[in-house]
Design a protein around this motif. Sequence first.
Motif, mmCIF file in Angstrom:
data_model
loop_
_atom_site.group_PDB
_atom_site.id
_atom_site.type_symbol
_atom_site.label_atom_id
_atom_site.label_comp_id
_atom_site.label_asym_id
_atom_site.label_seq_id
_atom_site.Cartn_x
_atom_site.Cartn_y
_atom_site.Cartn_z
ATOM 1 N N ALA A 1 0.828 -1.209 0.000
ATOM 2 C CA ALA A 1 0.000 0.000 0.000
ATOM 3 C C ALA A 1 0.861 1.258 0.000
ATOM 4 C CB ALA A 1 -0.933 -0.009 1.210
ATOM 5 N N ILE A 2 1.943 1.247 0.795
ATOM 6 C CA ILE A 2 2.860 2.395 0.816
ATOM 7 C C ILE A 2 3.517 2.576 -0.547
ATOM 8 C CG2 ILE A 2 4.985 3.309 1.811
ATOM 9 C CD1 ILE A 2 2.690 3.502 3.724
ATOM 10 N N VAL A 3 3.949 1.479 -1.138
ATOM 11 C CA VAL A 3 4.582 1.540 -2.460
ATOM 12 C C VAL A 3 3.603 2.084 -3.493
ATOM 13 C CG1 VAL A 3 5.448 0.115 -4.354
ATOM 14 C CG2 VAL A 3 6.283 -0.247 -2.029
ATOM 15 N N THR A 4 2.361 1.635 -3.435
ATOM 16 C CA THR A 4 1.346 2.098 -4.375
ATOM 17 C C THR A 4 1.132 3.598 -4.251
ATOM 18 O OG1 THR A 4 0.242 -0.044 -4.214
ATOM 19 C CG2 THR A 4 -1.013 1.750 -5.179
ATOM 20 N N LEU A 5 1.131 4.106 -3.033
ATOM 21 C CA LEU A 5 0.997 5.549 -2.823
ATOM 22 C C LEU A 5 2.214 6.294 -3.368
ATOM 23 C CD1 LEU A 5 -0.467 5.626 0.804
ATOM 24 C CD2 LEU A 5 -1.642 6.341 -1.284
ATOM 25 N N LEU A 6 3.389 5.752 -3.123
ATOM 26 C CA LEU A 6 4.609 6.408 -3.585
ATOM 27 C C LEU A 6 4.742 6.372 -5.107
ATOM 28 C CD1 LEU A 6 7.180 5.077 -0.952
ATOM 29 C CD2 LEU A 6 6.073 7.318 -1.020
ATOM 30 N N LEU B 1 11.481 -0.955 -5.496
ATOM 31 C CA LEU B 1 12.060 -1.309 -6.793
ATOM 32 C C LEU B 1 10.989 -1.688 -7.817
ATOM 33 C CD1 LEU B 1 15.106 -3.406 -5.537
ATOM 34 C CD2 LEU B 1 15.066 -1.001 -6.242
ATOM 35 N N LEU B 2 9.774 -1.945 -7.324
ATOM 36 C CA LEU B 2 8.666 -2.256 -8.216
ATOM 37 C C LEU B 2 8.156 -1.029 -8.968
ATOM 38 C CD1 LEU B 2 6.337 -4.656 -6.159
ATOM 39 C CD2 LEU B 2 7.188 -5.089 -8.460
ATOM 40 N N VAL B 3 8.381 0.153 -8.401
ATOM 41 C CA VAL B 3 7.739 1.372 -8.909
ATOM 42 C C VAL B 3 7.977 1.588 -10.401
ATOM 43 C CG1 VAL B 3 7.685 3.888 -8.737
ATOM 44 C CG2 VAL B 3 7.643 2.493 -6.664
ATOM 45 N N PRO B 4 9.241 1.643 -10.875
ATOM 46 C CA PRO B 4 9.422 1.896 -12.314
ATOM 47 C C PRO B 4 8.907 0.768 -13.185
ATOM 48 C CG PRO B 4 11.526 1.382 -11.264
ATOM 49 C CD PRO B 4 10.532 1.561 -10.168
ATOM 50 N N LEU B 5 9.034 -0.474 -12.735
ATOM 51 C CA LEU B 5 8.553 -1.594 -13.541
ATOM 52 C C LEU B 5 7.043 -1.553 -13.716
ATOM 53 C CD1 LEU B 5 10.720 -4.579 -12.248
ATOM 54 C CD2 LEU B 5 10.799 -3.507 -14.502
#
Length: 456
Positions: free
Chosen positions: A66-71, A145-149
């Motif tokens: 959830a934090i990653v999705t927000l970021l 590390l998922l963000v750009p992918l």
Amino acid sequence: MNALIAMLAQRLKGLRGEGLRGQLVKGGIGSLGVNGGRILLQFAVAVVLARALGAAGYGVYAFALAIVTLLAIPAQVGLPQLVVRETARAQVEERWARMRGLWTWSTVFVLAFSAVLLVPFVIAWTVGIPFLSEDRASALLWGLLLVPLLALGQLRGAALHGLRRVVLGQLPEHIIRPALLVIFTLIVIVLPLSYPLDAAGAMALHLLAAAIAFVFGAWLLLRHIPEQLHGLRTREYDARVWLSAAWPLALLGGMHVINHSAAVVVLGFFATDADVGVYRIVAQAATLVSFGLTALTQVVMPHFSRLHREGDYHRLQQLVTQSARAILLLSLPPAIVFVLFGEWILAVVFGEEFAVGYVALVILVSGQLVHAAMGPVAILLNMTGHEKDSLKGVATAAVLNVALNLSLVPLFGLEGAAVAMALTLTTWNLLLRRAVMRRLGLEMLAVPMTRKTRHD
């Protein structure tokens, strides 16, 4: 489900020969198949991870995701929907250099934002994040590390959507990535490893699956780009116009993410990891109710843009009404099943510790049913250039969502988070329906509340 798509196409007899009707039937059946597979795979991911990690471990994974999705909101900058819309327009107008420029510009933009986002958070993780446990911090680092992918993968899918390759555009993110995550997780569980799978390990497996899905998506786009783009070196850029349209879409996407992630984040601070895990499971289960909305939206999205561009509001109203009816018919069966048998399903499928989420599940199902009954209202606004109206409605709902979660979660836990989400979905859809009536003169409901629309 296939019969519903055929019914939708048959009712649109005024559309241009067999062209659009054929596209709706073919794309609709394919989209329903892909989204049906996506739903099954999401459930498989949830079941496998819930069984492997337990409620608390799955809660750590869900909180970090959830934090990653927000970021990830700034990294995408609202570009996927912009790419769908502008790719469709460029194809209609045969502006191939503009299409090439759009794809290049959006890719560079995502990479730049991802770099800006990742560096400070990697540094912060290195020096320590006081309010995060070690388990959460480790899972979050892999997740970053998922963000750009994920962002680039959505751009590739959006380009295919804009080219009316609806099914292919959904395959990498909706089928390949979750399928690989299930396979990798099962392999790790079966292998005689010296340490059990934890939340950080699950996030690392997610990263590996996303990388493979991204490569597959890039290969699909290369295979299906228009012939006019082969060997084309010229690129036409309109960065000012694209940015002007992208920022409202970025904020809109951000509000959507806040609406879907606020409960998990707030629960993460005010409740236990087990509560977070249970809520994540029941929230995913409730989204089955809006399965038809998700599937058919992928089909009608480029057609909304094209019909609006052509100024054919009569056919646009037909498409909106019939798609809303198909969506409602697809939404009722899972809603009834969850209300009647939800507690048993949670206990048997996910484990006894998840059965405590039954009341929250029923509340969320009610909100999702309202969401589905309103039809693809947000997408219609976005595809017709009224993303700012869509943003206003979703932003209002997001503020309400956060306020309700902060008020209700400390007092009522899971049930409080579910009530906040249900009220948010209802408020959001009512606001957007009013915007559609005002801007386009179209009725979104499957059973119209007014006898006539502006374009009847």
